[in-house]
Design a protein around this motif. Structure first.
Motif, PDB file in Angstrom:
ATOM      1  N   SER A   1       4.879   3.754   2.390  1.00  0.00           N
ATOM      2  CA  SER A   1       4.623   2.430   1.815  1.00  0.00           C
ATOM      3  C   SER A   1       5.249   1.364   2.700  1.00  0.00           C
ATOM      4  O   SER A   1       6.265   1.610   3.368  1.00  0.00           O
TER       5      SER A   1
ATOM      6  N   LYS B   1      -8.833  -0.979  -1.873  1.00  0.00           N
ATOM      7  CA  LYS B   1      -7.557  -0.345  -1.545  1.00  0.00           C
ATOM      8  C   LYS B   1      -6.506  -1.385  -1.148  1.00  0.00           C
ATOM      9  O   LYS B   1      -5.312  -1.115  -1.210  1.00  0.00           O
ATOM     10  N   LEU B   2      -6.974  -2.563  -0.730  1.00  0.00           N
ATOM     11  CA  LEU B   2      -6.090  -3.658  -0.320  1.00  0.00           C
ATOM     12  C   LEU B   2      -6.553  -4.927  -1.033  1.00  0.00           C
ATOM     13  O   LEU B   2      -7.075  -5.863  -0.417  1.00  0.00           O
TER      14      LEU B   2
ATOM     15  N   PHE C   1       0.853  -1.188   0.000  1.00  0.00           N
ATOM     16  CA  PHE C   1       0.000   0.000   0.000  1.00  0.00           C
ATOM     17  C   PHE C   1       0.888   1.236   0.000  1.00  0.00           C
ATOM     18  O   PHE C   1       2.074   1.176   0.343  1.00  0.00           O
TER      19      PHE C   1
ATOM     20  N   ALA D   1      -6.151   6.315   4.466  1.00  0.00           N
ATOM     21  CA  ALA D   1      -6.412   5.398   3.357  1.00  0.00           C
ATOM     22  C   ALA D   1      -7.648   5.797   2.560  1.00  0.00           C
ATOM     23  O   ALA D   1      -7.742   5.528   1.362  1.00  0.00           O
TER      24      ALA D   1
END
Length: 407
Positions: A261, A352-353, A250, A339
């Motif tokens: 990250s 997002k993941l 991420f 996020a």
């Protein structure tokens, strides 16, 4: 004539001063009530102390939990009581013995009538000697009437007619419930500035049939039966890495605008605890307190924590304001990255993941070993209100981290 005028002037001045005397809130115990669904009232108690110069502090009680509130603004006969972490606040008019107004959560666009009365220290009024004692474990089904039902475990302790405990689910607990059992009925409530929960049920020795109100926006029926052997699914099996993935990746900004990250050199050869959370989430707050305490007790340069925040706030600036408020209030030293803002849709969170099968709960906690591979994923967090379950989790968590550090 001048003498008469002077007396008249003094009378006006005296009455003016009297009218301008500041109204003060009475010290001591108060009973507050927030209106939830079906015009039901959710009660809770707080103790108020006058610290001088028109300033006050409050202790709010939910069973074994005490919430300290020091952001209380008074102007004339108006008062705003802001909760210590969550965005919720109470605003209203008052005299020395009463407050009337509203409880507001602006990012979630929720408003509930609120009132409080001085001098009452009972959360619920007794309506008679209870026919049963509900102490023990209960197998619970919420929303049993449709296909969206979900399971929970009720954990309760009753002394005389007073009841405390919580409901555990696969994704977290309902925190500190405080209530009463009278004749054939039980009532519990909790209020912390994020959750406004009221439970009411009819009881027998072995069953409960009731309704659960979450503020004014949600109403769910539930049924329960005694079952001392009932256990929920293992929280470590619910969220997992998709086939073909063994590493998480991420890149999200911190409050200084830096993109962070997991691949950054600072995380290399470290055990990394990744917390998927939100500043609006009570279970996330419980976990954040646990992680802050854990890092203080077991300080180790090979352990680090990163939080990924998913926020209701409609702007990036408002989201970081909430994040920084949480960090300041709880003493969070690890980075909390933004996020997502503008909503907390779990499907969007999963996008997002994408290496996760789903994001089922806030919080979700991912533990990464020194080689960068995901070693364990906890779905949800069962906090201190769950008693022995929380104690067991803390021991297991510490034991697992020690194993990873030895690799």
């Amino acid at each position: 004539m001048k003498h008469i005028f002077f007396i008249f002037f003094l009378c006006i001045l005296f009455n003016s001063c009297k009218d301008s005397e500041a109204v003060v809130l009475a010290e001591g115990m108060w009973l507050a009530e927030v209106e939830v669904g079906d015009d039901q009232s959710l009660p809770f108690n707080f103790s108020l102390k006058d610290t001088g110069n028109g300033e006050y502090v409050i202790e709010l009680y939910n069973s074994d939990e005490t919430i300290f509130i020091d952001e209380i603004k008074v102007k004339g006969d108006s008062v705003v009581i802001r909760m210590p972490v969550f965005e919720g606040y109470m605003a209203g008019k008052f005299n020395d013995k009463q407050i009337t107004g509203e409880f507001r959560k602006e990012n979630e666009e929720r408003v509930m009538p609120f009132r409080a009365e001085h001098g009452i220290d009972e959360r619920f009024k007794s309506e008679g000697i209870p026919n049963t004692n509900i102490s023990g474990d209960w197998e619970v089904v919420f929303k049993p009437e449709n296909g969206e039902s979900y399971m929970a475990k009720g954990i309760f302790k009753q002394v005389d007619d007073k009841v405390s405990g919580t409901f555990r689910t696969a994704t977290g607990d309902y925190r500190y419930l405080d209530g009463i059992n009278t004749v054939d009925s039980v009532k519990f409530s909790t209020f912390d500035g994020a959750r406004a929960y009221l439970f009411k049920a009819k009881t027998t020795d072995s069953t409960m049939v009731g309704v659960f109100y979450s503020g004014k926006h949600s109403k769910e029926f539930f049924v329960a039966k005694r079952n001392e052997n009932y256990e929920l699914p293992n929280s470590e099996t619910l969220t997992y890495m998709k086939k073909g993935y063994d590493k998480l990746s991420f890149s999200f900004p911190d409050s200084n605008g830096n993109i962070v990250s997991l691949s950054d050199p600072v995380f290399k050869d470290k055990v990394v605890i990744i917390q998927i959370m939100g500043t609006w989430c009570p279970n996330c707050l419980d976990e954040t307190k646990f992680l802050v305490d854990y890092l203080e007790k077991y300080s180790n340069e090979d352990i680090t924590v990163i939080a990924l925040a998913f926020e209701y706030a409609k702007t990036k600036e408002a989201a970081f304001k909430s994040i920084n408020r949480l960090k300041d209030r709880i003493g969070v030293q690890y980075p909390i990255l933004l996020a997502q803002y503008g909503g907390i849709d779990k499907e969007m969170a999963q996008k997002k993941l994408p290496m996760l099968n789903h994001v089922l709960s806030f919080p979700t906690t991912i533990i990464v070993g020194k080689k960068g591979e995901v070693q364990k994923i906890y779905t949800g967090f069962n906090g201190p209100a769950t008693g022995s379950h929380y104690d067991s989790f803390k021991k297991d968590f510490h034991s697992f981290i020690l194993q990873l550090l030895e690799v």
